[in-house]
Design an enzyme around this catalytic site. Structure first.
Site, PDB file in Angstrom:
ATOM      1  N   CYS A 170     -17.285  -4.628   1.365  1.00  0.00           N
ATOM      2  CA  CYS A 170     -16.407  -5.783   1.581  1.00  0.00           C
ATOM      3  C   CYS A 170     -15.487  -5.625   2.786  1.00  0.00           C
ATOM      4  O   CYS A 170     -14.841  -6.588   3.194  1.00  0.00           O
ATOM      5  CB  CYS A 170     -15.565  -6.029   0.327  1.00  0.00           C
ATOM      6  N   HIS A 334       2.909 -12.213   7.408  1.00  0.00           N
ATOM      7  CA  HIS A 334       1.842 -12.694   6.528  1.00  0.00           C
ATOM      8  C   HIS A 334       0.922 -11.530   6.151  1.00  0.00           C
ATOM      9  O   HIS A 334       0.738 -10.585   6.930  1.00  0.00           O
ATOM     10  CB  HIS A 334       1.034 -13.797   7.210  1.00  0.00           C
ATOM     11  N   HIS A 338      -7.623  -8.290   0.693  1.00  0.00           N
ATOM     12  CA  HIS A 338      -8.974  -8.596   0.222  1.00  0.00           C
ATOM     13  C   HIS A 338      -8.960  -9.045  -1.238  1.00  0.00           C
ATOM     14  O   HIS A 338      -8.438  -8.352  -2.114  1.00  0.00           O
ATOM     15  CB  HIS A 338      -9.868  -7.362   0.382  1.00  0.00           C
ATOM     16  N   HIS A 367      -8.737 -17.516  -6.832  1.00  0.00           N
ATOM     17  CA  HIS A 367      -8.834 -18.593  -7.813  1.00  0.00           C
ATOM     18  C   HIS A 367      -9.793 -19.685  -7.353  1.00  0.00           C
ATOM     19  O   HIS A 367     -10.618 -20.174  -8.139  1.00  0.00           O
ATOM     20  CB  HIS A 367      -7.446 -19.194  -8.049  1.00  0.00           C
ATOM     21  N   ASN A 371     -14.358 -13.842  -5.241  1.00  0.00           N
ATOM     22  CA  ASN A 371     -14.502 -12.729  -4.297  1.00  0.00           C
ATOM     23  C   ASN A 371     -15.705 -13.029  -3.408  1.00  0.00           C
ATOM     24  O   ASN A 371     -16.850 -12.890  -3.832  1.00  0.00           O
ATOM     25  CB  ASN A 371     -14.692 -11.424  -5.049  1.00  0.00           C
TER      26      ASN A 371
END
Length: 444
Positions: A170, A334, A338, A367, A371
């Site tokens: 990832c 900010h 991940h 949400h 992922n």
């Protein structure tokens, strides 16, 4: 030789100093700035929406799973932090589930081609202007490669430099950015296109191993295309400038190496296992990454506090004091963590002492989209932009984890006015976010 032609030691030192200053100045002037012109994230059509209730219903109807496997996946999904909008390729809607190469190729083209077209259209860049192309996808590595597929579809130049990254997990999106950074600094006046995604259809696990069943529950459909440049004329229209990139790889440690591992279960069914130590491994990798990045970004005051605390600890003065965490909200406005799972986001939020709004982009991305692997950090950056929070001069910290085990981070500085992009995947629903996500949901 006359004395006036001899150089005394002071004169020699001065000349050496002048030479060093000139060399350093020349190296600085030769530094090639790397810009992020723009990026696009894939928004799946509503027909790909697979709510948790429907996902579980398909499991019950599919004879591949026993009651214990279904119960485990139900428990994971109840705590996943997913909403009802996350999507999977239409092959996941079939009962029973079927794995086909044609499904995966269809998934690849349906994600990759639209995001590239959208990005090129809104930047007004011709495909033939691209000098470097990088595709990262961990589990799907076809022949011809994904980069060849892109070159063929968009009729790119025959001398384009293309790279296909697989098995990088990832965090592969930031690895791609790092590769682009190195290539652009040796090839000034060039354009680079990154495609960051993950194909899921061939890697559905239908066995009984709980650590392998996690992948079925956590990953969802998504992808991002990123356009970067080293052309000086692009600075005026670029969104961000890359400031720092730090990569940590702990593959030399067996526990880290096997924390995310593709293998066969006891019934010879392939799957990707995720160990119970993954949070501990991720925390260790992040600590090493911060140790490298901290001195580059933290103000001197924070660095001195950390050094003083470390000295006190070694002297035994403050052993009962909680471990001092530098205030990373000073160098960064900010954060893009991940969206690997609710537990991952929560752990980093607590360890870095972040506020509720700092972790909001990651939680809302999890949400809304789930992922999406290496592309999740780009959905989060898109969220920040869509909320109108990004301002000129702001710095954003992207944090990504991947198999190996790796922790990679990138620091970007906003150099534009921070105008909202009308093509963001959040465009139709940004007004409803943020929303309160319950710790668990009960699925009947």
């Amino acid at each position: 030789m006359p004395d006036d032609l001899l150089l005394n030691p002071t004169s020699c030192q001065f000349m050496v100093l002048v030479v060093v200053v000139v060399v350093l100045y020349m190296l600085y002037k030769r530094r090639v700035a790397v810009y992020l012109l723009d990026f696009s994230c894939y928004k799946p059509p509503n027909s790909n929406r697979l709510p948790i209730s429907m996902f579980l219903e398909n499991l019950y109807l599919d004879n591949q799973f026993d009651p214990e496997s279904i119960a485990f996946q139900t428990k994971i999904l109840e705590k996943s932090g997913f909403g009802s909008q996350t999507c999977l390729h239409h092959s996941f809607h079939l009962v029973p589930r079927r794995k086909k190469l044609s499904f995966t190729m269809e998934e690849a083209t349906s994600i990759i081609f639209p995001i590239i077209k959208d990005l090129l259209d809104k930047t007004n860049i011709s495909p033939r202007a691209i000098d470097i192309l990088i595709c990262n996808n961990s589990l799907f590595c076809p022949t011809p490669s994904l980069t060849a597929m892109v070159v063929n579809r968009f009729r790119m130049r025959s001398n384009i430099k293309s790279f296909n990254l697989s098995g990088m997990g990832c965090s592969a999106g930031i690895i791609s950015v790092g590769l682009v950074k190195d290539l652009l600094r040796t090839r000034p006046n060039s354009l680079a296109l990154i495609v960051s995604t993950e194909m899921l259809t061939l890697h559905w696990y239908a066995g009984k191993n709980p650590s392998m069943l996690l992948g079925n529950c956590l990953f969802r459909m998504g992808g991002a295309a990123i356009l970067m440049s080293s052309r000086n004329r692009d600075k005026s229209k670029a969104k961000y400038e890359l400031q720092h990139l730090v990569r940590i790889n702990k593959a030399q440690d067996n526990c880290s190496y096997r924390s995310v591992y593709q293998d066969l279960d006891t019934e010879s069914k392939p799957g990707v296992t995720m160990s119970k130590d993954i949070l501990h491994v991720a925390a260790g990798a992040l600590k090493l990454n911060i140790a490298t990045l901290g001195p580059l970004v933290l103000p001197i005051s924070e660095q001195l506090k950390y050094i003083a605390y470390t000295i006190y600890r070694k002297m035994g003065i403050s052993r009962k004091t909680r471990h001092y965490v530098p205030n990373f909200k000073k160098p960064f406005q900010h954060f893009c963590i991940h969206a690997g799972g609710k537990a991952v986001i929560k752990a980093i939020e607590q360890n870095l002492a972040l506020g509720k709004m700092d972790a909001e982009p990651s939680k809302m991305t999890l949400h809304r989209f789930g992922n999406t692997s290496s592309s999740s950090i780009w959905y989060e950056l898109s969220y920040i932009e869509a909320k109108g929070r990004m301002k000129r001069g702001d710095r954003v910290w992207q944090i990504a984890f991947g198999s190996g085990f790796k922790c990679n981070t990138a620091v970007w500085k906003c150099i534009c006015k921070g105008q909202t992009d009308g093509t963001t995947p959040w465009r139709d629903e940004i007004h409803i976010y943020p929303i309160e996500v319950p710790e668990t949901i009960k699925i009947n």
